[in-house]
Write a protein that holds these residues in place. Structure first.
Motif, PDB file in Angstrom:
ATOM      1  N   GLU A  10       0.836  -1.188   0.000  1.00 38.55           N
ATOM      2  CA  GLU A  10       0.000   0.000   0.000  1.00 38.55           C
ATOM      3  C   GLU A  10       0.882   1.253   0.000  1.00 38.55           C
ATOM      4  O   GLU A  10       2.027   1.233   0.459  1.00 38.55           O
ATOM      5  N   GLU A  11       0.337   2.345  -0.515  1.00 43.14           N
ATOM      6  CA  GLU A  11       0.985   3.639  -0.414  1.00 43.14           C
ATOM      7  C   GLU A  11       0.326   4.452   0.695  1.00 43.14           C
ATOM      8  O   GLU A  11      -0.854   4.246   0.992  1.00 43.14           O
ATOM      9  N   THR A  14       5.190  -0.768   3.986  1.00 42.08           N
ATOM     10  CA  THR A  14       5.358  -2.218   3.915  1.00 42.08           C
ATOM     11  C   THR A  14       4.078  -2.925   4.355  1.00 42.08           C
ATOM     12  O   THR A  14       4.101  -4.061   4.820  1.00 42.08           O
ATOM     13  N   ASP A  15       2.963  -2.236   4.175  1.00 44.71           N
ATOM     14  CA  ASP A  15       1.651  -2.832   4.452  1.00 44.71           C
ATOM     15  C   ASP A  15       1.161  -3.527   3.170  1.00 44.71           C
ATOM     16  O   ASP A  15       0.980  -2.877   2.139  1.00 44.71           O
ATOM     17  N   THR A  16       0.973  -4.839   3.251  1.00 49.05           N
ATOM     18  CA  THR A  16       0.511  -5.573   2.078  1.00 49.05           C
ATOM     19  C   THR A  16      -0.984  -5.347   1.866  1.00 49.05           C
ATOM     20  O   THR A  16      -1.716  -5.037   2.807  1.00 49.05           O
ATOM     21  N   ASN A  17      -1.416  -5.501   0.628  1.00 43.61           N
ATOM     22  CA  ASN A  17      -2.837  -5.253   0.334  1.00 43.61           C
ATOM     23  C   ASN A  17      -3.650  -6.530   0.312  1.00 43.61           C
ATOM     24  O   ASN A  17      -4.782  -6.542  -0.144  1.00 43.61           O
ATOM     25  N   GLN A  51       2.552 -12.959   2.287  1.00 41.30           N
ATOM     26  CA  GLN A  51       1.478 -12.001   2.035  1.00 41.30           C
ATOM     27  C   GLN A  51       2.009 -10.881   1.142  1.00 41.30           C
ATOM     28  O   GLN A  51       3.093 -10.356   1.360  1.00 41.30           O
ATOM     29  N   GLY A  52       1.210 -10.536   0.134  1.00 48.94           N
ATOM     30  CA  GLY A  52       1.603  -9.452  -0.750  1.00 48.94           C
ATOM     31  C   GLY A  52       2.653  -9.807  -1.776  1.00 48.94           C
ATOM     32  O   GLY A  52       3.112  -8.939  -2.517  1.00 48.94           O
ATOM     33  N   HIS A  94       2.531   0.120  -4.495  1.00 52.03           N
ATOM     34  CA  HIS A  94       3.958   0.180  -4.808  1.00 52.03           C
ATOM     35  C   HIS A  94       4.480  -1.234  -4.999  1.00 52.03           C
ATOM     36  O   HIS A  94       4.343  -2.078  -4.113  1.00 52.03           O
ATOM     37  N   ALA A  95       5.052  -1.500  -6.166  1.00 51.85           N
ATOM     38  CA  ALA A  95       5.667  -2.797  -6.427  1.00 51.85           C
ATOM     39  C   ALA A  95       7.161  -2.691  -6.153  1.00 51.85           C
ATOM     40  O   ALA A  95       7.824  -1.753  -6.605  1.00 51.85           O
TER      41      ALA A  95
END
Length: 450
Positions: A143-144, A152-155, A196-197, A232-233
């Motif tokens: 996530e942005e 570094t929060d995965t979606n 995750q992510g 963000h990748a």
């Protein structure tokens, strides 16, 4: 440089007009693998092909000094592709991957990573082989924050091969795949990875140069399309501690001039020819030095630790994934190959492939013997058992990998003097900066304790 227009070039010029391309991005990479580009109006396309486009090489990391700065880009017409995120139906932008030319000599620039790989391919051709490769680059989607910066929060909360609703990134992967296909990629598969992510998209086997071009393009496409989804990748090898990191497992094989797979032998227990085994042995022999190139960041060695499915043990196997190199199952002779499991997607693909190729060819030239495969789970071995099997480990940090590279003339020659010296200088500086930094982990652990 002045030349007649080839049929491929004529086709590109026609496609530029047909697709209403208004700008061309002439793309190349610096020594560290960062994509650079010079944008020119589409009406300069013919000039780009016949005369090249000049630029200041002194501003590019590891290229040249200020007093020798004039460089030229020669676009490769076979790499022409319209950028899917810059195509609105009325106008479009396209990219062309270029070779870098030293204007003082008119020869390919020694510091051009694409040229480094071309030299490796030429060496293979002189030995009667073409080189094919297929990487499996993994990446994370994060996530942005409200300012558009990466977190570094995965979606999603998905795991290996999970489906929706856990795999919330299916739509993003779909758009990435559509974008890649628009650019000429043949996609074999995509899926959610273990963490995750984390995700993986695989594209088909191709010659080594086209594959390296595709890796550079792949990273740009993934980032651009993820950004359209406000994500963000990252191809950072280990962005989150204590979970699996991202690798770029690289499948390789050699084919002879008559189109036969030089790695296949149906009479062998593992369907591998002596050529394949010597090539494999060459990579194992030079693996510590290759790691400096294929795993080129401080963070790379946070992935290369036991317990997170990343290979650290210098051995090969026909069954399990704990070894550095695996021999995947092959349904047909043409598919016989080896899989180098230690590279990660932060590497410069041109340099990493060149290092792997030169190491493998060195194994063939010196008729290196290949040890028996290790069929047990090496992760479960203690130190005494690893010593019994003669299994060593990859460098444990970037500093050790640089030391290994500085002691390995084969991999130095693979890079060439210019790239080798500038690469080691840049990576030594990176490691020195890391060594003098104080991390949050250290502050949390020691600041109040001592």
């Amino acid at each position: 440089m002045t030349s007649e227009l080839s049929a491929d070039t004529q086709d590109v010029l026609e496609e530029i007009e047909e697709k209403n391309v208004d700008f061309l991005r002439l793309q190349f990479t610096d020594i560290l693998g960062t994509i650079k580009n010079v944008s020119v109006p589409a009406d300069q396309a013919e000039k780009a092909f016949t005369e090249g486009i000049y630029f200041d090489g002194s501003s590019i990391n590891g290229f040249v000094r200020i007093q020798e700065s004039d460089m030229r880009l020669d676009p490769d017409p076979e790499t022409f592709s319209v950028l899917p995120w810059r195509n609105d139906g009325e106008s479009a932008a396209a990219r062309l991957i270029c070779d870098v030319i030293d204007t003082s000599t008119g020869e390919p620039f020694a510091g051009d990573p694409r040229g480094v790989l071309k030299r490796a391919i030429q060496r293979a051709e002189e030995m009667g082989y073409t080189v094919n490769a297929a990487p499996e680059p993994e990446f994370f989607l994060f996530e942005e924050d409200e300012d558009g910066r990466a977190t570094t929060d995965t979606n999603d909360a998905g795991g290996y091969f999970d489906l929706a609703p856990k795999d919330l990134a299916q739509d993003v992967r779909r758009d990435i795949i559509f974008g890649l296909e628009e650019m000429g990629f043949d996609i074999e598969a995509s899926h959610h990875e273990v963490a995750q992510g984390q995700h993986e998209i695989n594209f088909t086997y191709d010659d080594a140069l086209s594959t390296a071009d595709n890796v550079a393009t792949f990273r740009a496409v993934v980032r651009a399309i993820a950004a359209e989804h406000d994500l963000h990748a990252t191809f950072m090898p280990k962005p989150i501690p204590k979970i699996n990191g991202s690798g770029m497992h690289t499948h390789m094989s050699l084919f002879t001039e008559d189109g036969e797979n030089a790695f296949h032998d149906e009479d062998d227990e593992f369907d591998l020819s002596d050529t394949a085994k010597s090539y494999l042995a060459g990579i194992l022999e030079h693996a510590p030095a290759i790691a400096a190139v294929s795993n080129p960041t401080v963070n790379s060695y946070k992935r290369l630790v036991p317990g997170y499915e990343a290979p650290v043990y210098v051995a090969w196997s026909d069954r399990n994934r704990s070894a550095l190199i695996r021999k995947p199952a092959a349904r047909v002779p043409a598919a016989s190959r080896i899989e180098a499991r230690f590279p990660d997607p932060s590497c410069n693909p041109y340099l990493a492939f060149a290092a792997l190729i030169h190491a493998g060819l060195d194994g063939i030239e010196n008729d290196l013997d290949c040890d028996d495969p290790v069929r047990e789970n090496i992760y479960e071995f203690d130190e005494a058992k690893r010593e019994e099997y003669g299994i060593t480990t990859l460098p444990s940090n970037l500093g050790e990998a640089i030391d290994a590279l500085e002691a390995d003339e084969v991999i130095q020659d693979a890079l060439g003097e210019h790239v080798y010296e500038n690469f080691v200088e840049a990576k030594t500086q990176e490691y020195d900066e890391f060594r003098v930094d104080v991390s949050d982990w250290e502050l949390d652990r020691y600041l109040e304790k001592f």
